[in-house]
Design a protein around this motif. Structure first.
Motif, PDB file in Angstrom:
ATOM      1  N   GLY A  24      12.769  -2.367  -2.763  1.00 22.38           N
ATOM      2  CA  GLY A  24      11.398  -2.336  -3.245  1.00 22.38           C
ATOM      3  C   GLY A  24      10.954  -0.947  -3.642  1.00 22.38           C
ATOM      4  O   GLY A  24      10.240  -0.767  -4.641  1.00 22.38           O
ATOM      5  N   LEU A  25      11.379   0.065  -2.882  1.00 19.25           N
ATOM      6  CA  LEU A  25      10.954   1.424  -3.174  1.00 19.25           C
ATOM      7  C   LEU A  25      11.626   1.964  -4.431  1.00 19.25           C
ATOM      8  O   LEU A  25      10.980   2.606  -5.269  1.00 19.25           O
ATOM      9  N   GLY A  27      13.158   0.129  -6.771  1.00 15.65           N
ATOM     10  CA  GLY A  27      13.174  -0.804  -7.888  1.00 15.65           C
ATOM     11  C   GLY A  27      14.568  -1.260  -8.247  1.00 15.65           C
ATOM     12  O   GLY A  27      14.880  -1.504  -9.414  1.00 15.65           O
ATOM     13  N   SER A  68       8.843  12.639  -9.168  1.00 17.26           N
ATOM     14  CA  SER A  68       7.572  12.123  -9.682  1.00 17.26           C
ATOM     15  C   SER A  68       7.316  12.678 -11.076  1.00 17.26           C
ATOM     16  O   SER A  68       7.560  13.861 -11.337  1.00 17.26           O
ATOM     17  N   HIS A  73       1.953   9.243 -10.149  1.00 17.92           N
ATOM     18  CA  HIS A  73       3.241   8.619  -9.859  1.00 17.92           C
ATOM     19  C   HIS A  73       3.660   8.916  -8.422  1.00 17.92           C
ATOM     20  O   HIS A  73       4.130   8.027  -7.701  1.00 17.92           O
ATOM     21  N   SER A  76       1.572   6.818  -6.099  1.00 16.37           N
ATOM     22  CA  SER A  76       1.932   5.397  -6.125  1.00 16.37           C
ATOM     23  C   SER A  76       3.246   5.149  -5.391  1.00 16.37           C
ATOM     24  O   SER A  76       3.415   4.111  -4.737  1.00 16.37           O
ATOM     25  N   THR A  77       4.196   6.105  -5.481  1.00 14.40           N
ATOM     26  CA  THR A  77       5.454   5.969  -4.741  1.00 14.40           C
ATOM     27  C   THR A  77       5.188   6.005  -3.244  1.00 14.40           C
ATOM     28  O   THR A  77       5.741   5.196  -2.476  1.00 14.40           O
ATOM     29  N   ALA A  79       2.363   5.263  -1.710  1.00 14.12           N
ATOM     30  CA  ALA A  79       1.644   4.041  -1.337  1.00 14.12           C
ATOM     31  C   ALA A  79       2.597   2.855  -1.251  1.00 14.12           C
ATOM     32  O   ALA A  79       2.485   2.013  -0.346  1.00 14.12           O
ATOM     33  N   ARG A  80       3.552   2.769  -2.185  1.00 14.15           N
ATOM     34  CA  ARG A  80       4.514   1.664  -2.157  1.00 14.15           C
ATOM     35  C   ARG A  80       5.386   1.743  -0.914  1.00 14.15           C
ATOM     36  O   ARG A  80       5.666   0.728  -0.257  1.00 14.15           O
ATOM     37  N   ALA A  81       5.842   2.966  -0.568  1.00  8.60           N
ATOM     38  CA  ALA A  81       6.663   3.134   0.629  1.00  8.60           C
ATOM     39  C   ALA A  81       5.910   2.692   1.878  1.00  8.60           C
ATOM     40  O   ALA A  81       6.462   2.010   2.751  1.00  8.60           O
ATOM     41  N   ALA A  83       3.393   0.568   2.062  1.00 11.61           N
ATOM     42  CA  ALA A  83       3.194  -0.879   2.019  1.00 11.61           C
ATOM     43  C   ALA A  83       4.451  -1.644   2.400  1.00 11.61           C
ATOM     44  O   ALA A  83       4.375  -2.764   2.939  1.00 11.61           O
ATOM     45  N   LEU A  84       5.618  -1.051   2.156  1.00  6.77           N
ATOM     46  CA  LEU A  84       6.897  -1.701   2.468  1.00  6.77           C
ATOM     47  C   LEU A  84       7.323  -1.494   3.921  1.00  6.77           C
ATOM     48  O   LEU A  84       8.342  -2.027   4.342  1.00  6.77           O
TER      49      LEU A  84
END
Length: 243
Positions: A24-25, A27, A68, A73, A76-77, A79-81, A83-84
């Motif tokens: 997920g992180l 992609g 980044s 960017h 967002s990376t 935040a994605r980490a 969230a995962l």
């Protein structure tokens, strides 16, 4: 004969959990085995997650640097980490430093680098394997993989494939003492049909060591580099055994 970096491997208590996190992180697409991530054009190597019952002890000798394109960017990376299932990590970084230090769900450290980093420009999103290691071990890996040095100053070294992509860098002395087996390690492979054990002999001549008590067979041989970091040479398609 030329070895290639077949896979970057991570020992994991829960391989499927970490494979989903990193898929997920980064992609990346999960392989059919559910615990490997397929390579992408910018790296050419798989990410594999190997089952272990040994808990993580101390900081890793190797961690990943993600790049980044902009502050947005980078944010967002991060935040994605989170969230995962990742988390922020305090390793003594100063407030004015632009990179963000995080850990995956099993505590493996990685950094999201701020935009504008010239050293990692054009390396791709998974830009660097940053290692705690000596200048000599950088020379060893240069010769083992046939990748040229792209940095060799102040006892710090870095190599990169001639085709570009992810760099591997060593920070020079003082080298942090190892605390058990490394969580991250690499698997190398000779071209199909080539003699694996002849390549192992070449690595030993470059000051690699056969791992004490390590597994050795017709398709897989475990070694350590001159700094004592574990790696293995395997034939394409060789199976892995849980630790």
């Amino acid at each position: 004969m030329t070895l290639h970096l077949a896979a970057l491997c991570l020992d994991a208590i829960d391989p499927e959990l970490l494979s989903r996190f990193w898929a997920g992180l980064l992609g990346r697409e999960l392989a059919a085995d559910g615990s490997s991530l397929l390579p992408v054009e910018s790296t050419g190597f798989r990410l594999e997650f190997e089952a272990t019952s040994e808990p993580k002890s101390g900081p890793n000798q190797l961690h990943l640097h993600l790049t980044s394109d902009s502050l947005e960017h980078q944010q967002s990376t991060v935040a994605r980490a989170l969230a995962l299932g990742g988390r922020h990590l305090d390793v003594g970084q100063r407030p004015e430093e632009g990179h963000v230090v995080l850990a995956d769900p099993e505590g493996n450290e990685f950094c999201v680098i701020e935009p504008g980093n010239a050293f990692l420009a054009d390396c791709g999103f998974l830009a660097e394997l940053a290692c705690d290691g000596s200048q000599e071990v950088g020379y060893f890996w240069r010769d083992a993989l046939g990748w040229p040095l792209v940095w060799d100053q102040d006892q710090e070294t870095a190599i990169q494939s001639p085709s570009g992509g992810t760099k591997i860098a060593w920070g020079g002395p003082p080298v942090r003492p190892k605390s058990g087996r490394n969580r991250w390690h690499v698997d190398l492979a000779p071209p199909a049909g080539e003699d694996l054990h002849a390549e192992v002999d070449r690595l030993v001549s470059l000051r690699a060591n056969r791992a004490d008590g390590g597994r050795a067979g017709a398709t897989r041989v475990e070694l350590t580099d001159p700094d004592g970091n574990e790696f293995c040479v395997r034939t394409v398609g060789a199976t892995r055994t849980p630790r």
